[in-house]
Enzyme design. Structure first.
Site, PDB file in Angstrom:
ATOM      1  N   GLU A 158     -43.450  34.711  16.913  1.00  0.00           N
ATOM      2  CA  GLU A 158     -44.662  35.532  16.789  1.00  0.00           C
ATOM      3  C   GLU A 158     -45.878  34.794  17.359  1.00  0.00           C
ATOM      4  O   GLU A 158     -46.779  35.419  17.917  1.00  0.00           O
ATOM      5  CB  GLU A 158     -44.900  35.938  15.326  1.00  0.00           C
ATOM      6  N   HIS A 193     -46.135  35.617  20.952  1.00  0.00           N
ATOM      7  CA  HIS A 193     -46.813  36.900  21.172  1.00  0.00           C
ATOM      8  C   HIS A 193     -48.324  36.719  21.003  1.00  0.00           C
ATOM      9  O   HIS A 193     -49.121  37.243  21.777  1.00  0.00           O
ATOM     10  CB  HIS A 193     -46.339  37.935  20.141  1.00  0.00           C
ATOM     11  N   GLU A 241     -42.303  40.081  25.308  1.00  0.00           N
ATOM     12  CA  GLU A 241     -41.131  39.447  24.714  1.00  0.00           C
ATOM     13  C   GLU A 241     -40.752  38.164  25.463  1.00  0.00           C
ATOM     14  O   GLU A 241     -40.191  37.244  24.886  1.00  0.00           O
ATOM     15  CB  GLU A 241     -39.974  40.467  24.703  1.00  0.00           C
TER      16      GLU A 241
HETATM   17 ZN   LIG Z   1     -40.941  39.760  19.731  1.00  0.00          ZN
END
Ligand SMILES: [Zn+2]
Length: 497
Positions: free
Chosen positions: A268, A271, A297
Site C-alpha cells: 500500500e 500505491h 499496481e
Molecule cells: Zn494494490
C-alpha cells in the site's frame, strides 16, 4: 490556490467547473476511508445513501461539462497536459452518458444483492446459490459492454474501463508468454529446492503492538512524509489519495505469519508514493491520478516484491524485526529471505507467491473472456474452473469455496479488473529491466537508501500523473509496452540464477 495549467480559455473554463467535481470526489474519498476504518456498523446504510447522492452529483456535474469538452476537442494547439485533461474527461463522460440511468440502477441493485449472496455461498461452499446471480451479472455486463461500444471482443469494453486502450489481443499476447514461461520456471524452482514450499515462521504468532512498531519502522525506511500521510487498520487493506498532501493507507493484523501485514504495508505504501509524488501542478485537475490501474499496481508490487522480498531488504529489515519480534532472532537473514519467498502450488490467489501469482490471474482472464462471449455459462463455471485450475496451477479445488467462489470481484460486476494485477507485474518487470536488470535496486537497498528508488520512480513515472495513456507512458519510458519477457527475466534472475 490558482490553476497552474490553464493556458487556453476553454480549458480554463473547464478547470474552473471541474473544481466542484474535484471537491465532491475529495469528499467521497474521505467518506469511503471512514467507512472502512472508523464508522460504526449501523452507519452503513446512511453512508450508502449519502455517497449515492454525492455520486449522482458527480455524474450530473460531469455530464454538464459535455459541450465544453466537445469544444475543447476541436482546439488545435493544446499541449500534452491539456490534451490529457480533455482525453480523461471524455473517458468519464463516456461512462456517464453511454450507460443509461436505468442500467446503472439495475447494476446497483443486482450487484448489491449478489455480493450478499456470494458471501453466504462462499461460507457454505455452495455455488448453486450464487449461480443465478452470476447469470444476471453476465447478462448485465454484456449490456454494459454494448452500451460502451467495442470492436472485436465484448471483453474489450470492460478491459478499457480499468486499463485504457488495453485489449483482448494485448492480454492474449501477455498471457501466452507468461503462462508457459512461469510454468517452466516453477518446475525448475521446485526441482532446485532452494525456495521452500513452507517455512516455520508462517505459523509464528506475534504481538500486535510489536508489529505496529515494525510497520511504523518500515514507513520510516521508506521516508514516508508523516505530515502528508497516515496509516490505519481495516479488514481489507487499501490506499486512498484524498489530496496531494493527504494520502492514506490501511493495513491489517492477523496475529500470525507477520510477513502478511509487513508486505501489505509495503504494498500500500507503493500505491501511496505514486499519489504523493504526482506533480503538484496537477492539483484540482483530472490529471492528478495514476496512469491506470495496472500502472498503479506496478508501483505497489515493485515495492512489495522487487524491493521487499529481496535479499538486501531482508538484511536491511532484520535488526528492526529482531528488536520487536524476539522469535525472529533464531533465524538468519537468509532464512528470513526464504520465509519471504516460499514458493508452492496453491489454490487461493491472495495467498499465492510472487512466481505463481500470474497463473491465478491467467485462469480468471481465460474464464472471464469465455463467460462474456457465451462460451462458458454460469452453470458450467465450477467444472470449467476446476479443469482450468488443474491445467494452470496443477491443483484441483476440493470445493467451490477454495475454487470458483474465492474472490469478491464478480459479485460486484468487476469483470475486466483481474488482468490489471498481472499488468502490474509485467510493468514491474520493465521497471526492473530499465533499472539495469535490478542494479539500482541492489545498490540503493544495499545502502539502505530507498530515496534513490523513490526519485527514479518519481522522475520516470509518478510526475506524469495521467497525462498520457498507460501505453503511451510506457512507450515514452521504456520504448515498448506490456512486454512480459522482462518479468520472466526478472523471475529467472531472482529464482534460478
Ligand atoms: Zn494494490
Amino acid at each position: 490556490m490558482p490553476f497552474a495549467l490553464a493556458r487556453n480559455p476553454v480549458i480554463e473554463e473547464l478547470l474552473k467547473k471541474y473544481r466542484a467535481i474535484w471537491a465532491l470526489n475529495h469528499s467521497m474519498a474521505v467518506l469511503g476511508w471512514d467507512t472502512e476504518t472508523h464508522m460504526p456498523e449501523l452507519g452503513a446504510s446512511w453512508r450508502g445513501a449519502a455517497s449515492g447522492q454525492l455520486a449522482l452529483m458527480v455524474q450530473k456535474a460531469t455530464v454538464d461539462l459535455g459541450s465544453l469538452v466537445g469544444r475543447a476537442e476541436k482546439l488545435r494547439d493544446l499541449d500534452d497536459e491539456e490534451k490529457g485533461m480533455v482525453r480523461l474527461l471524455r473517458r468519464e463522460l463516456d461512462v456517464f452518458t453511454k450507460i443509461p440511468p436505468k442500467l446503472v440502477e439495475e447494476r446497483e441493485r443486482i450487484t448489491t444483492e449478489a455480493t450478499v449472496v456470494w458471501r453466504k455461498a462462499r461460507k457454505n461452499s455452495d455455488f448453486k446459490l450464487f449461480e443465478p446471480h452470476l447469470e444476471k451479472i453476465l447478462a448485465l455486463t454484456r449490456k454494459i459492454a454494448d452500451c460502451l461500444g467495442y470492436t472485436g471482443h465484448p471483453y474489450n469494453a470492460m478491459l478499457n474501463l480499468y486499463e485504457e486502450g488495453f485489449t483482448v489481443r494485448d492480454a492474449d499476447a501477455v498471457f501466452s508468454l507468461l503462462v508457459p514461461g512461469t510454468k517452466r520456471m516453477f518446475e525448475k524452482v521446485s526441482v532446485a529446492g532452494v525456495y521452500p514450499p513452507k517455512h516455520p515462521l508462517e505459523s509464528a504468532k506475534y504481538d500486535i503492538n510489536a508489529m505496529v512498531r515494525v510497520n511504523k519502522g518500515v514507513l520510516q525506511m521508506l521516508e514516508m512524509p508523516m505530515d502528508r500521510f497516515r496509516m490505519d487498520v481495516s479488514t481489507h487493506p487499501f490506499t486512498v489519495g484524498i489530496a496531494p498532501d493527504d494520502v492514506r493507507i490501511t493495513t491489517r493484523y492477523e496475529g500470525i505469519n507477520f510477513k502478511s501485514t509487513l508486505f501489505s504495508t509495503i504494498h500500500e505504501s507503493g500505491h501511496a508514493l505514486y499519489a504523493l509524488q504526482l506533480d503538484k501542478k496537477f492539483r484540482f485537475t483530472p490529471l492528478a491520478e495514476g496512469a491506470s490501474v495496472g500502472l498503479h499496481e506496478s508501483q505497489s508490487r515493485f515495492w512489495e516484491n522487487v524491493v521487499g522480498r529481496s535479499r538486501d531488504f531482508s538484511k536491511l529489515i532484520n535488526p528492526l524485526l529482531k528488536k520487536n519480534l524476539p522469535f525472529v532472532s533464531r533465524y538468519s537473514t537468509e532464512q528470513l529471505y526464504l520465509y519471504f519467498n516460499t514458493v508452492r502450488r496453491s489454490l487461493i490467489r491472495v495467498d499465492a507467491d510472487e512466481l505463481t501469482y500470474n497463473l491465478h490471474i491467467a485462469l480468471r482472464y481465460d474464464l472471464e473472456k469465455k463467460m462474456l462471449n457465451g462460451d462458458v455459462k454460469a452453470s458450467e463455471l465450477p467444472a470449467v474452473w476446476n479443469d482450468t485450475s488443474k491445467e494452470y496451477l496443477g491443483l484441483k479445488p476440493k470445493n467451490d469455496a477454495e475454487g470458483v467462489l474465492q474472490d469478491v470481484h464478480w459479485s460486484g460486476g468487476g469483470l475486466g479488473y483481474f488482468p490489471t494485477y498481472s499488468l502490474g507485474n509485467v510493468v514491474l518487470g520493465m521497471i526492473w529491466h530499465k533499472m539495469g536488470d535490478g542494479e539500482l535496486v541492489r545498490k540503493s537497498v544495499g545502502k539502505g537508501d530507498l530515496m534513490q528508488l523513490r526519485k527514479w520512480l518519481q522522475v520516470n513515472i509518478h510526475r506524469w500523473g495521467a497525462v498520457y495513456s498507460p501505453k503511451e507512458l510506457q512507450m515514452r519510458i521504456f520504448g515498448e509496452s506490456y512486454n512480459p519477457e522482462r518479468l520472466l527475466k526478472y523471475y529467472e534472475t531472482k529464482f534460478l540464477a
